[in-house]
Design an enzyme around this catalytic site. Structure first.
Site, PDB file in Angstrom:
ATOM      1  N   ASP A 100      57.589  35.408  40.974  1.00  0.00           N
ATOM      2  CA  ASP A 100      56.379  35.598  41.503  1.00  0.00           C
ATOM      3  C   ASP A 100      55.063  34.954  41.077  1.00  0.00           C
ATOM      4  O   ASP A 100      55.379  34.670  39.739  1.00  0.00           O
ATOM      5  CB  ASP A 100      55.802  37.016  41.542  1.00  0.00           C
ATOM      6  CG  ASP A 100      57.200  37.677  42.409  1.00  0.00           C
ATOM      7  OD1 ASP A 100      57.941  37.084  42.709  1.00  0.00           O
ATOM      8  OD2 ASP A 100      56.488  39.089  42.773  1.00  0.00           O
ATOM      9  N   ASP A 101      54.223  35.200  41.487  1.00  0.00           N
ATOM     10  CA  ASP A 101      52.757  34.277  41.076  1.00  0.00           C
ATOM     11  C   ASP A 101      51.862  32.897  40.785  1.00  0.00           C
ATOM     12  O   ASP A 101      51.422  32.711  39.808  1.00  0.00           O
ATOM     13  CB  ASP A 101      52.039  36.018  39.380  1.00  0.00           C
ATOM     14  CG  ASP A 101      52.128  36.952  39.663  1.00  0.00           C
ATOM     15  OD1 ASP A 101      52.490  37.139  41.247  1.00  0.00           O
ATOM     16  OD2 ASP A 101      52.400  37.278  39.041  1.00  0.00           O
ATOM     17  N   HIS A 151      52.944  35.025  48.614  1.00  0.00           N
ATOM     18  CA  HIS A 151      52.627  36.540  47.451  1.00  0.00           C
ATOM     19  C   HIS A 151      51.110  36.507  47.448  1.00  0.00           C
ATOM     20  O   HIS A 151      50.837  37.008  46.905  1.00  0.00           O
ATOM     21  CB  HIS A 151      52.775  36.229  46.789  1.00  0.00           C
ATOM     22  CG  HIS A 151      53.072  37.481  45.664  1.00  0.00           C
ATOM     23  ND1 HIS A 151      53.922  38.828  45.975  1.00  0.00           N
ATOM     24  CD2 HIS A 151      52.725  37.433  44.074  1.00  0.00           C
ATOM     25  CE1 HIS A 151      53.764  39.500  45.241  1.00  0.00           C
ATOM     26  NE2 HIS A 151      53.059  38.721  43.913  1.00  0.00           N
ATOM     27  N   HIS A 155      46.137  38.095  45.321  1.00  0.00           N
ATOM     28  CA  HIS A 155      47.355  39.298  44.566  1.00  0.00           C
ATOM     29  C   HIS A 155      46.375  39.886  44.969  1.00  0.00           C
ATOM     30  O   HIS A 155      46.589  40.986  43.184  1.00  0.00           O
ATOM     31  CB  HIS A 155      47.238  38.553  43.131  1.00  0.00           C
ATOM     32  CG  HIS A 155      48.543  39.200  42.603  1.00  0.00           C
ATOM     33  ND1 HIS A 155      48.547  40.688  41.832  1.00  0.00           N
ATOM     34  CD2 HIS A 155      50.035  38.313  42.360  1.00  0.00           C
ATOM     35  CE1 HIS A 155      49.881  40.678  41.773  1.00  0.00           C
ATOM     36  NE2 HIS A 155      50.579  40.135  42.183  1.00  0.00           N
ATOM     37  N   HIS A 253      58.902  35.861  37.071  1.00  0.00           N
ATOM     38  CA  HIS A 253      58.065  35.766  37.316  1.00  0.00           C
ATOM     39  C   HIS A 253      57.707  34.158  36.438  1.00  0.00           C
ATOM     40  O   HIS A 253      58.664  33.244  35.206  1.00  0.00           O
ATOM     41  CB  HIS A 253      56.598  36.604  36.220  1.00  0.00           C
ATOM     42  CG  HIS A 253      56.419  37.729  36.924  1.00  0.00           C
ATOM     43  ND1 HIS A 253      57.218  38.682  36.424  1.00  0.00           N
ATOM     44  CD2 HIS A 253      55.599  38.257  38.544  1.00  0.00           C
ATOM     45  CE1 HIS A 253      56.907  39.938  37.463  1.00  0.00           C
ATOM     46  NE2 HIS A 253      55.766  39.650  38.361  1.00  0.00           N
TER      47      HIS A 253
END
Length: 747
Positions: A100-101, A151, A155, A253
């Site tokens: 993620d991210d 995503h 965020h 991540h």
């Protein structure tokens, strides 16, 4: 500084000027377009960095009565695209590693390297802000067989965003993905999500709405919490299913901080579980489903590419601007420090007891030249101030084809020692050269027709000529009409910028400009350099540089004060400064060969020209970036640090301004407007300088321009007698030349 006038005429030359005049508005438009482009780049940079759009609220858990039980008890992949919500689990002996991210320019490549090393595939849930800034990494993900999911753009917790906010997050995330890799995706992971059984009445509507838009929502089975940095061994332990052989979606991540432990964990996890028979695949491979990627063509593809390209440009422009701001800050602070040091040295030198320019004070008569073009409102005040001089003067008013009776006004005054020379309208340099030809004395003072001298001005101005090496002297030009806001700003500029600068340049022996309002020349020096030149629009800067190159010393006489009428409107100020800055560029270019010459010319070329170019042409063009980044910081953050930095720069300027006012013995009251001057006035000067650059680079030509005068400066303002300082020459001493300048006022 006023100019003597414009050349007039008709025929082909006039037609050519009219054609140039029709093109002139473009030069006003180009600086505004450049500012608009710069603002757009900064706004786009703030947009993709989410510095003003990010919503960091996270909703606490709530009830889950509206969530279907089979969804909460089902697998981590939720499909709400059909009539009935469905969930899926990955098969046994299969791990779907999800990151993620990202993508992150430091850690994502290392993650990809580890996956490639162990022949593993994964799913990367990217944010739009990071994908737009690092599109090459997204392309690499797709090219190496990994899947990419959304995503959101920046965020946020979508339970706070509503329908329109969610649509915006998805569309912008897809736009960045299309621009980066040319594909759309059907995979989505909501920020701040975990397991499917954590769905509640606040997050389930989001999952349902996203599913209706055609997305599979992907939660996880195992959360490694690698963002806590618990150690590589602990990350590996958390990534392994408790039940031997069970499949799982693992949350990791590749962005958001130091991910070195995540990379180290992959180096252990991948080979160890491969030995146990696990496969590391993408999600659709694990579910035996069609690829999540759909190639994009046509207009949507170009929209994405344009967006990503614009982001890349904004990133590069911002990087350049940040570097420019840092360089400008260093230059500004260094310049202020140098000015303070050298100005203090200059003040101590000229005020120390016993200081004198030569063995005897200069008492011989002086010729004062007053070029005048339509100065009917000012010329009487100017000539009367010269008649009241306490130094013997011959006054020559050169009427440059005035149409308002300027010459007649001077003649009607019938003042002794004052005469008028008439000529057709030919411009200020020609008027001054004509005056030099009619001058009777070897010392020549030049002033503008809108300027008023104090009785002691001429005497103070010519004292440095006691030194035979001095060829020219710059006086202390001061704003007489300082009661308006624009006048007060120019007053600060004259006292702080011009005169503090002149003290510094005097000590460095590279004075760039003798002001047209108050300057004196040795006639021999004028003749050696060919008199006043018409090559540039800044004949005062041109002649000063020529003096240096010819080996003459040019100095500053701070007590030789002249009170001039500054422009009283923004339009007039723009016109004046446009001409000044453009003329300065012309003069620098004209004397550029001094950089490679020897002797006095080479010294000026390698000391004076770089300083003038840096401080008068380049640095002022960059200085407004400080204000631009102030606005950027106020809007996008970090606000406190930005305001503190700007106030620090302002404090340094205030110290310099206060010191300059103290040296000139000026009241500090006008410094109240200094902050406003820095915000507004500096931007005007920036646009003027930018317009001058554009004119120079495009090969344009600028005409002489006459400013409208009001005659507001009638006499030199009276000043209270200052306190004598230790080391100041007493009246009548060699350094004072017989009178206390500060006590001399017009009567």
């Amino acid at each position: 500084m006023s100019r003597a006038g414009t050349r007039s005429g008709g025929g082909p030359a006039a037609a050519h000027r009219r054609r140039r005049g029709r093109r002139l508005p473009l030069r006003y438009l180009l600086p505004l377009l450049l500012l608009a482009a710069l603002s757009a780049m900064l706004l786009l940079r703030g947009y993709v960095h989410s510095e003003f759009l990010a919503d960091h609220r996270v909703r606490p858990p709530t009830s889950y009565g509206e969530v279907p039980k089979d969804i909460r008890a089902g697998g981590p992949v939720v499909d709400v695209r059909g009539a009935k919500p469905t969930s899926y689990r990955v098969p046994d002996r299969t791990l779907v590693l999800t990151f993620d991210d990202g993508p992150d320019p430091e850690w994502t490549p290392k993650v990809l390297d580890k996956l490639a090393e162990h022949d593993a595939h994964a799913v990367f849930f990217v944010t739009g802000t990071m994908a737009a800034r690092h599109p090459g990494l997204v392309r690499r993900m797709v090219a190496e067989g990994h899947e990419v999911g959304l995503h959101t753009f920046n965020h946020p917790d979508l339970s706070y965003q509503g329908v329109s906010g969610t649509d915006w997050q998805l569309s912008q995330n897809q736009l960045a993905l299309v621009g980066a890799a040319g594909v759309r995706t059907s995979l989505f992971r909501p920020p701040y999500s975990s397991h499917a059984h954590a769905l509640d009445d606040a997050t389930w509507p989001v999952t349902r709405y996203v599913g209706e838009r055609g997305y599979l929502t992907v939660f996880n089975d195992l959360d490694t919490k690698d963002w806590e940095r618990p150690g590589a061994a602990e990350i590996v332990r958390r990534a392994v299913p408790d039940e031997p052989g069970a499949g799982a979606i693992v949350l990791l991540h590749d962005s958001g901080g130091d991910r070195s432990q995540t990379v180290a964990a992959l180096d252990r996890l991948l080979p160890e579980l491969a030995e146990r028979g696990y496969a590391f695949t993408s999600l659709t491979e694990a579910l035996k489903a069609p690829s999540a990627h759909t190639p994009v063509t046509g207009l949507p593809l170009w929209q994405g590419r344009v967006f990503v390209a614009a982001v890349a440009v904004s990133e590069k422009v911002t990087s350049v601007l940040v570097t420019a701001v840092a360089v400008t800050g260093v230059l500004v602070i260094a310049r202020f420090g140098l000015m303070l040091l050298l100005s203090a040295t200059h003040a101590r030198r000229v005020r120390r007891r016993g200081f004198a320019w030569g063995r005897d004070p200069v008492t011989r008569p002086v010729t004062v030249l007053v070029p005048a073009y339509n100065e009917a409102k000012c010329i009487a005040n100017t000539v009367r101030s010269l008649a009241a001089s306490d130094h013997p003067v011959e006054v020559i008013v050169v009427d440059d084809g005035s149409a308002d009776g300027t010459a007649g006004i001077v003649e009607s005054l019938r003042l002794p020692g004052v005469r008028v020379v008439r000529q057709p309208n030919s411009g200020k340099p020609a008027a001054l050269n004509n005056g030099i030809a009619h001058a009777s004395h070897d010392l020549v003072v030049m002033m503008d027709g809108d300027t008023v001298f104090e009785p002691s001005t001429v005497r103070e101005l010519v004292q440095p000529f006691a030194d035979p090496s001095v060829g020219a002297v710059a006086g202390n030009a001061k704003v007489g009409n300082r009661d308006t806001l624009i006048g007060a700003w120019q007053h600060i500029e004259y006292v702080m910028g011009f005169n503090l600068d002149r003290r510094m340049y005097d000590m460095l022996r590279c004075m760039p400009t003798i002001p047209g309002a108050v300057g004196a020349f040795r006639r021999e020096a004028l003749e050696r350099v060919g008199g006043m030149s018409e090559d540039t629009l800044a004949e005062d800067t041109d002649i000063t540089m020529a003096m240096h190159r010819d080996g003459w010393r040019v100095v500053y006489a701070e007590k030789a004060r002249a009170w001039t009428e500054a422009p009283e409107s923004v339009r007039q100020l723009w016109s004046q400064r446009y001409r000044w800055s453009y003329g300065t560029m012309q003069a620098i270019w004209k004397h550029r060969r001094a950089l490679v010459e020897r002797g006095p010319s080479g010294r000026f070329g390698r000391v004076g020209l770089p300083l003038v170019s840096l401080f008068m042409v380049l640095a002022p063009l960059l200085a407004p970036l400080i204000d631009v980044f102030l606005l950027y910081g106020l809007v996008f953050g970090p606000t406190k640090e930005t305001v503190a930095a700007w106030l620090g720069v302002l404090a340094i300027q205030a110290v310099c301004a206060a010191y300059a006012f103290r040296l000139d013995r000026e009241p500090m009251t006008h410094l109240i407007s200094l902050p406003l001057q820095q915000i507004l006035y500096r931007q005007l000067m920036y646009v003027v300088l930018l317009q001058s650059w554009i004119t120079a680079l495009t090969g344009g030509r600028l005409r002489w321009q006459k400013l409208r005068r009001t005659g507001a400066v009638e006499t030199a303002p009276a000043a209270a007698p200052p306190r004598r300082r230790r080391g100041d020459p007493a009246p009548g001493s060699a350094g004072g030349t017989g009178h206390d300048t500060e006590k001399s006022i017009l009567r």
